[in-house]
Design an enzyme around this catalytic site. Structure first.
Site, PDB file in Angstrom:
ATOM      1  N   LYS A 111      -1.367   0.549  52.728  1.00  0.00           N
ATOM      2  CA  LYS A 111      -2.760   1.032  52.650  1.00  0.00           C
ATOM      3  C   LYS A 111      -3.193   0.984  51.204  1.00  0.00           C
ATOM      4  O   LYS A 111      -2.371   1.054  50.289  1.00  0.00           O
ATOM      5  CB  LYS A 111      -2.831   2.477  53.141  1.00  0.00           C
ATOM      6  CG  LYS A 111      -4.224   2.967  53.456  1.00  0.00           C
ATOM      7  CD  LYS A 111      -4.699   2.387  54.773  1.00  0.00           C
ATOM      8  CE  LYS A 111      -5.671   3.295  55.480  1.00  0.00           C
ATOM      9  NZ  LYS A 111      -5.417   3.329  56.910  1.00  0.00           N
TER      10      LYS A 111
HETATM   11  N1  GLU Z   1      -7.735   1.159  58.895  1.00  0.00           N
HETATM   12  C1  GLU Z   1      -7.290   1.161  60.250  1.00  0.00           C
HETATM   13  C2  GLU Z   1      -6.208   2.210  60.443  1.00  0.00           C
HETATM   14  O1  GLU Z   1      -6.145   3.165  59.712  1.00  0.00           O
HETATM   15  C3  GLU Z   1      -6.907  -0.226  60.733  1.00  0.00           C
HETATM   16  C4  GLU Z   1      -5.759  -0.856  59.998  1.00  0.00           C
HETATM   17  C5  GLU Z   1      -5.527  -2.306  60.377  1.00  0.00           C
HETATM   18  O2  GLU Z   1      -6.183  -2.802  61.264  1.00  0.00           O
HETATM   19  O3  GLU Z   1      -4.657  -2.904  59.750  1.00  0.00           O
HETATM   20  O4  GLU Z   1      -5.439   2.141  61.358  1.00  0.00           O
END
Ligand code: GLU
Length: 424
Positions: A111
């Site tokens: 992330k």
């Molecule tokens: N931001 C989204 C989450 O927290 C999607 C992450 C993604 O699709 O890689 O799950």
């Protein structure tokens, strides 16, 4: 969230680690695996200059934390928000490792993001910030290594800029095979039909599964949503299709309440026209009392640490469906569980997004074009299976759903380490 309880900028990692410690204890996680998962693999911090519209140069700080890749490439979103820092990126990357494992995907967790309020920048500035951030990350991301996606305040357009920038750094013959460096792209640029609604749809599939388990339906159930961005809006869209009644919405611009129900499509139009939800209903509602609204279901779909010991005791709802990542802290959760409020945990509830991302990644990798029907059908099946697995595990270990979800996720990672061993 300006109108709600205070947003804690720190403490998210502490929250995820407390959840992890609890589950590791209940399942008796292998101590070596526990040591590995208690820390992130890589933490990338980049500083990069961008020329603003007025000619000034501003230097930004971007983050990408890669928590674990035992099951496959790092996967997870990029967030543009003032609360983004190393602590938040660590926590959110760690949650992604659990989320992708629970969903049975061949991914690890990552992330990142930038500590900015995107509302303060023009579209052209956001494009240059996004492209320069991508360039600064360089080969720390990659289609088989670390695959970003949208998160809070980032969207399909930004993902298209990331894909284009990353692909432009490759030789012409290599470009096309790098399209899956990022997911959540616009449908015209390699994006997946239905990826836009995947998270909200998934939230509602888990609520349908909850209702079935409790011998009821969503018809006529009153619900409130915190956050009216991608997840909040699509959740409301699919809840209303089920006959549920939206009685309250809160976001950074205000808190609105109408016990007779509100139409999500109409509210979306109002938000587009006015850049706020404030003023949609006649009277302002005291934001600090939002979670205490008389309703059956609460969907926090904004930021972390929103349901805490300060407000958990006022909650009247029967179930919390965590559309956001980490919306309930451990103290808040203890109060909810003691009061018999059920929680569909974030790593299950909002996993429709990353599952949709996985389908997009497969589509690009295999040179396919999937239809909306393919996506929705497969997504529903995967989420229903994950929900059943969590409920079953919670019965087996006599524990709450969050801990059970962790046990399912951790068991899969533990097995991968035990089969492979540790190099050298
Ligand atoms: N931001 C989204 C989450 O927290 C999607 C992450 C993604 O699709 O890689 O799950």
């Amino acid at each position: 969230m300006a109108t709600t309880t205070k947003v804690r900028k720190t403490g998210m990692y502490e929250n995820v680690m407390r959840q992890f410690e609890r589950a590791a204890g209940v399942m008796n996680l292998d101590p070596s695996v526990k040591k590995i998962l208690a820390i992130t693999n890589n933490e990338i911090v980049v500083h990069f200059p961008v020329k603003m519209d007025n000619g000034d140069v501003q230097v930004f700080t971007g983050y990408r934390v890669q928590h674990n890749n035992a099951l496959g490439p790092y996967k997870g979103g990029l967030r543009y928000h003032e609360t983004v820092d190393l602590d938040a990126a660590r926590a959110l990357a760690t949650w992604m490792t659990w989320k992708t494992s629970l969903a049975g995907l061949p991914y690890g967790g990552g992330k990142g993001g930038i500590q900015i309020d995107p509302k303060k920048f023009s579209q052209a500035e956001l494009e240059r910030i996004t492209r320069r951030f991508t360039y600064a990350l360089g080969d720390n991301i990659g289609p088989e290594h670390d695959i970003p996606a949208p998160d809070v305040n980032t969207n399909a357009q930004m993902m298209a800029w990331i894909a284009d920038t990353y692909m432009s750094t490759k030789s012409p013959a290599e470009r096309s095979k790098n399209q899956h460096v990022v997911t959540g792209k616009p449908v015209g640029s390699g994006g997946l039909e239905g990826r836009d609604r995947a998270t909200g749809f998934g939230v509602v599939v888990t609520l349908e599964a909850w209702a079935k388990l409790r011998n009821t339906t969503l018809e006529g159930k009153k619900y409130i949503v915190q956050g009216f961005g991608n997840v909040g809006y699509w959740t409301a869209h699919f809840m209303n299709k089920n006959g549920a009644v939206l009685v309250g919405v809160q976001d950074a611009t205000g808190t609105i309440y109408n016990p007779d129900g509100m139409d999500p499509e109409d509210l979306l139009q109002y938000q587009k026209d006015n850049a706020t939800i404030h003023g949609y209903t006649d009277h302002d509602f005291d934001g600090s009392k939002f979670f205490g609204i008389d309703c059956d279901i609460i969907v926090p779909a904004a930021l972390g640490n929103q349901i805490t010991e300060e407000n958990a005791g006022n909650i009247k709802a029967r179930v919390i469906a965590e559309g956001a990542n980490g919306p309930t802290d451990t103290e808040g959760e203890a109060i909810l569980l003691a009061n018999g409020v059920e929680i569909i945990p974030d790593i299950l509830c909002n996993s429709g997004g990353v599952i949709g991302s996985y389908y997009e990644w497969l589509q690009n990798r295999n040179g396919e074009i999937w239809t909306m029907d393919d996506v929705i059908t497969k997504l529903r099946k995967k989420l229903e299976d994950a929900f059943d697995k969590v409920v079953h595990t919670s019965e087996e270990y006599k524990t709450d759903w969050r801990t059970a979800a962790y046990i399912v996720a951790l068991t899969r990672i533990e097995m991968a380490y035990q089969q492979r061993g540790i190099f050298p």
